[in-house]
Motif scaffolding. Structure first.
Motif, PDB file in Angstrom:
ATOM      1  N   TYR A   1       0.925  -0.909  -0.225  1.00  0.00           N
ATOM      2  CA  TYR A   1      -0.262   0.328   0.207  1.00  0.00           C
ATOM      3  C   TYR A   1       0.822   0.817  -0.257  1.00  0.00           C
ATOM      4  N   ILE A   2       1.871   1.202   0.664  1.00  0.00           N
ATOM      5  CA  ILE A   2       2.625   2.395   1.174  1.00  0.00           C
ATOM      6  C   ILE A   2       3.665   2.503  -0.930  1.00  0.00           C
ATOM      7  N   HIS A   3       3.714   1.614  -1.245  1.00  0.00           N
ATOM      8  CA  HIS A   3       4.654   2.197  -2.519  1.00  0.00           C
ATOM      9  C   HIS A   3       3.402   2.428  -3.272  1.00  0.00           C
ATOM     10  N   ASP A   4       2.270   1.781  -2.840  1.00  0.00           N
ATOM     11  CA  ASP A   4       1.045   2.845  -4.382  1.00  0.00           C
ATOM     12  C   ASP A   4       0.538   3.513  -4.261  1.00  0.00           C
ATOM     13  N   HIS A   5       0.529   4.376  -3.137  1.00  0.00           N
ATOM     14  CA  HIS A   5       0.592   5.546  -2.358  1.00  0.00           C
ATOM     15  C   HIS A   5       1.549   6.859  -1.930  1.00  0.00           C
ATOM     16  N   LEU A   6       2.998   6.756  -2.161  1.00  0.00           N
ATOM     17  CA  LEU A   6       4.055   7.618  -2.022  1.00  0.00           C
ATOM     18  C   LEU A   6       3.779   9.069  -2.259  1.00  0.00           C
ATOM     19  N   ASP A   7       2.606   9.219  -2.872  1.00  0.00           N
ATOM     20  CA  ASP A   7       2.840  10.427  -3.269  1.00  0.00           C
ATOM     21  C   ASP A   7       1.160  11.281  -2.439  1.00  0.00           C
ATOM     22  N   GLN A   8       0.880  10.705  -1.745  1.00  0.00           N
ATOM     23  CA  GLN A   8       0.006  10.924  -0.858  1.00  0.00           C
ATOM     24  C   GLN A   8      -0.462  10.802   0.881  1.00  0.00           C
ATOM     25  N   PRO A   9      -0.683  11.581   1.317  1.00  0.00           N
ATOM     26  CA  PRO A   9      -0.276  11.531   2.774  1.00  0.00           C
ATOM     27  C   PRO A   9      -0.744   9.950   3.706  1.00  0.00           C
ATOM     28  N   LEU A  10       0.079   9.653   4.078  1.00  0.00           N
ATOM     29  CA  LEU A  10      -0.080   8.131   4.796  1.00  0.00           C
ATOM     30  C   LEU A  10      -0.449   7.795   6.661  1.00  0.00           C
ATOM     31  N   ASP A  11      -2.182   7.447   6.088  1.00  0.00           N
ATOM     32  CA  ASP A  11      -2.279   8.248   7.832  1.00  0.00           C
ATOM     33  C   ASP A  11      -1.931   6.863   8.699  1.00  0.00           C
ATOM     34  N   LEU A  12      -1.400   6.253   9.997  1.00  0.00           N
ATOM     35  CA  LEU A  12      -0.975   5.984  10.164  1.00  0.00           C
ATOM     36  C   LEU A  12      -2.415   5.119   9.997  1.00  0.00           C
ATOM     37  N   ALA A  13      -3.943   4.855  10.441  1.00  0.00           N
ATOM     38  CA  ALA A  13      -5.011   4.468  10.994  1.00  0.00           C
ATOM     39  C   ALA A  13      -5.903   4.254   9.726  1.00  0.00           C
ATOM     40  N   ARG A  14      -4.970   4.292   8.291  1.00  0.00           N
ATOM     41  CA  ARG A  14      -5.243   3.668   8.034  1.00  0.00           C
ATOM     42  C   ARG A  14      -4.417   2.498   7.729  1.00  0.00           C
ATOM     43  N   LEU A  15      -3.356   3.025   7.284  1.00  0.00           N
ATOM     44  CA  LEU A  15      -2.257   1.785   7.572  1.00  0.00           C
ATOM     45  C   LEU A  15      -2.311   0.658   8.557  1.00  0.00           C
TER      46      LEU A  15
ATOM     47  N   VAL B   1       8.801   5.027   4.838  1.00  0.00           N
ATOM     48  CA  VAL B   1       8.018   5.852   4.469  1.00  0.00           C
ATOM     49  C   VAL B   1       8.959   6.851   3.619  1.00  0.00           C
ATOM     50  N   ARG B   2       9.775   7.294   4.519  1.00  0.00           N
ATOM     51  CA  ARG B   2      10.948   8.537   4.155  1.00  0.00           C
ATOM     52  C   ARG B   2      11.634   8.102   3.280  1.00  0.00           C
ATOM     53  N   ARG B   3      12.642   6.591   3.378  1.00  0.00           N
ATOM     54  CA  ARG B   3      13.394   5.752   2.890  1.00  0.00           C
ATOM     55  C   ARG B   3      12.952   6.086   1.590  1.00  0.00           C
ATOM     56  N   LEU B   4      11.554   5.228   0.934  1.00  0.00           N
ATOM     57  CA  LEU B   4      11.418   4.834   0.136  1.00  0.00           C
ATOM     58  C   LEU B   4      10.663   6.282  -0.778  1.00  0.00           C
ATOM     59  N   ARG B   5      10.236   7.245  -0.004  1.00  0.00           N
ATOM     60  CA  ARG B   5       9.769   8.476  -1.249  1.00  0.00           C
ATOM     61  C   ARG B   5      11.254   8.807  -1.600  1.00  0.00           C
ATOM     62  N   LEU B   6      12.456   8.697  -0.839  1.00  0.00           N
ATOM     63  CA  LEU B   6      13.831   9.304  -0.932  1.00  0.00           C
ATOM     64  C   LEU B   6      14.579   8.799  -2.112  1.00  0.00           C
ATOM     65  N   HIS B   7      13.916   7.259  -2.570  1.00  0.00           N
ATOM     66  CA  HIS B   7      14.707   6.314  -3.104  1.00  0.00           C
ATOM     67  C   HIS B   7      13.761   6.608  -5.037  1.00  0.00           C
ATOM     68  N   ARG B   8      12.436   7.097  -4.567  1.00  0.00           N
ATOM     69  CA  ARG B   8      11.829   7.096  -5.959  1.00  0.00           C
ATOM     70  C   ARG B   8      12.381   8.867  -6.333  1.00  0.00           C
TER      71      ARG B   8
ATOM     72  N   GLY C   1       5.790  12.364  -1.942  1.00  0.00           N
ATOM     73  CA  GLY C   1       4.636  12.981  -0.701  1.00  0.00           C
ATOM     74  C   GLY C   1       5.823  14.414   0.116  1.00  0.00           C
ATOM     75  N   TYR C   2       5.947  15.327  -1.189  1.00  0.00           N
ATOM     76  CA  TYR C   2       6.346  16.139  -0.074  1.00  0.00           C
ATOM     77  C   TYR C   2       5.202  17.554  -0.257  1.00  0.00           C
ATOM     78  N   PRO C   3       5.332  18.257   0.625  1.00  0.00           N
ATOM     79  CA  PRO C   3       4.400  19.203  -0.202  1.00  0.00           C
ATOM     80  C   PRO C   3       4.699  20.850  -0.085  1.00  0.00           C
ATOM     81  N   ASN C   4       6.135  20.829  -0.342  1.00  0.00           N
ATOM     82  CA  ASN C   4       7.120  21.620  -1.008  1.00  0.00           C
ATOM     83  C   ASN C   4       8.516  21.433  -1.068  1.00  0.00           C
ATOM     84  N   VAL C   5       9.118  21.813  -1.711  1.00  0.00           N
ATOM     85  CA  VAL C   5      10.782  21.937  -2.779  1.00  0.00           C
ATOM     86  C   VAL C   5      11.247  22.051  -1.231  1.00  0.00           C
ATOM     87  N   GLN C   6      10.440  22.813  -0.056  1.00  0.00           N
ATOM     88  CA  GLN C   6      12.338  23.105   1.465  1.00  0.00           C
ATOM     89  C   GLN C   6      11.847  21.995   1.819  1.00  0.00           C
ATOM     90  N   SER C   7      10.733  21.552   2.217  1.00  0.00           N
ATOM     91  CA  SER C   7      10.131  20.099   3.559  1.00  0.00           C
ATOM     92  C   SER C   7      11.111  18.814   2.589  1.00  0.00           C
TER      93      SER C   7
END
Length: 286
Positions: free
Chosen positions: A20-34, A61-68, A88-94
């Motif tokens: 699920y994480i792999h398929d939704h890395l560009d979206q907010p990932l909520d612990l309750a949903r996981l 999540v951080r590792r997979l997002r940055l790997h991508r 999955g990051y809201p802006n360039v700064q973060s």
């Protein structure tokens, strides 16, 4: 032991979380949903995940997002703002803070000076940087795994499914090898149509059939050109271009009618990106 409380059941449930994480890395990932995906208590599931996989869900999540992100930076001309959003990051700064924290450099500098740039400078420069190729006979390795269709940078999903199935069937060992075979050229085949297969080595004394979704297959068993690659996986696309376009054409060898494969010598979950080691195998005609 009740299977509902055993390792194999937890492995299967948490592999669904990883998929699920792999398929939704560009979206907010909520612990309750996981927790819902895992069908486990929201109070406890992430502690089980940490205990079984050796990293927190936030670290995964951080590792997979940055790997991508490294794939986009090394292999595309997408603006960094777009790369941030697609990962999955809201802006360039973060995005820049997170990327710099893991890779020790900014996204723009990685794009301009990362390890992939060494291979693009030619054969002599790559060899001067320590990249050499060995030609040797590679013994056959028996594996079991699952197929993957799509970006090679998303093979982690197939590995997660393979690992969970191997664990459920009692086939994991401390010396299990993590390998993958790549059937298509990403420069010639659309990304959505790329075919590959993730695999984990079977125990040498294993003779029974593996159960679905695993399928047995064999890699090696002949001469190969072997390039040991150190660094983020995103760098390997440039390494392949160098291996084929520079080393092979000057080597006097001919590639066999077999696909390339890789052997991952350490794991991104507990290894810094700069220290990842991968052997790239190019089968050669005998």
């Amino acid at each position: 032991m009740n299977k509902a409380h055993g390792w194999t059941d937890y492995a299967e449930r948490l592999s669904r979380v990883q998929a699920y994480i792999h398929d939704h890395l560009d979206q907010p990932l909520d612990l309750a949903r996981l927790a819902e995906v895992a069908h486990l208590s929201p109070y406890h599931w992430h502690r089980v995940y940490n205990a079984l996989y050796g990293e927190t869900i936030a670290a995964t999540v951080r590792r997979l997002r940055l790997h991508r992100a490294t794939g986009y930076l090394a292999n595309t001309a997408l603006p960094i703002e777009q790369v941030a959003r697609k990962c999955g990051y809201p802006n360039v700064q973060s995005f820049t803070r997170a990327f710099s924290g893991l890779y020790g450099t900014s996204p723009s500098r990685y794009r301009a000076e990362g390890g992939h740039t060494v291979f693009r400078q030619g054969l002599a420069q790559a060899q001067a940087a320590g990249h050499t190729v060995q030609v040797r006979h590679v013994p056959a390795v028996q594996l079991a795994g699952v197929a993957h269709v799509g970006s090679y940078m998303r093979m982690g999903k197939a590995f997660g499914q393979t690992h969970a199935s191997m664990a459920a069937q009692g086939l994991m060992r401390p010396d299990t090898r993590w390998m993958a075979v790549y059937y298509d050229d990403p420069y010639a085949v659309p990304e959505a149509q790329l075919h590959s297969r993730a695999g984990l080595s079977l125990p040498p004394d294993h003779h029974a059939a593996v159960a679905a979704p695993l399928e047995p297959f064999t890699l090696g068993g002949g001469p190969c050109a072997v390039l040991r690659h150190q660094g983020p996986y995103a760098t390997m696309r440039a390494a392949y271009q160098w291996l084929y376009g520079q080393w092979l054409v000057q080597s006097g060898h001919e590639a066999a009618n077999l696909p390339v494969f890789e052997d991952y010598l350490n794991h991104p979950g507990n290894t810094a990106p700069a220290d990842l080691l991968t052997d790239i195998y190019l089968p050669l005609a005998g």
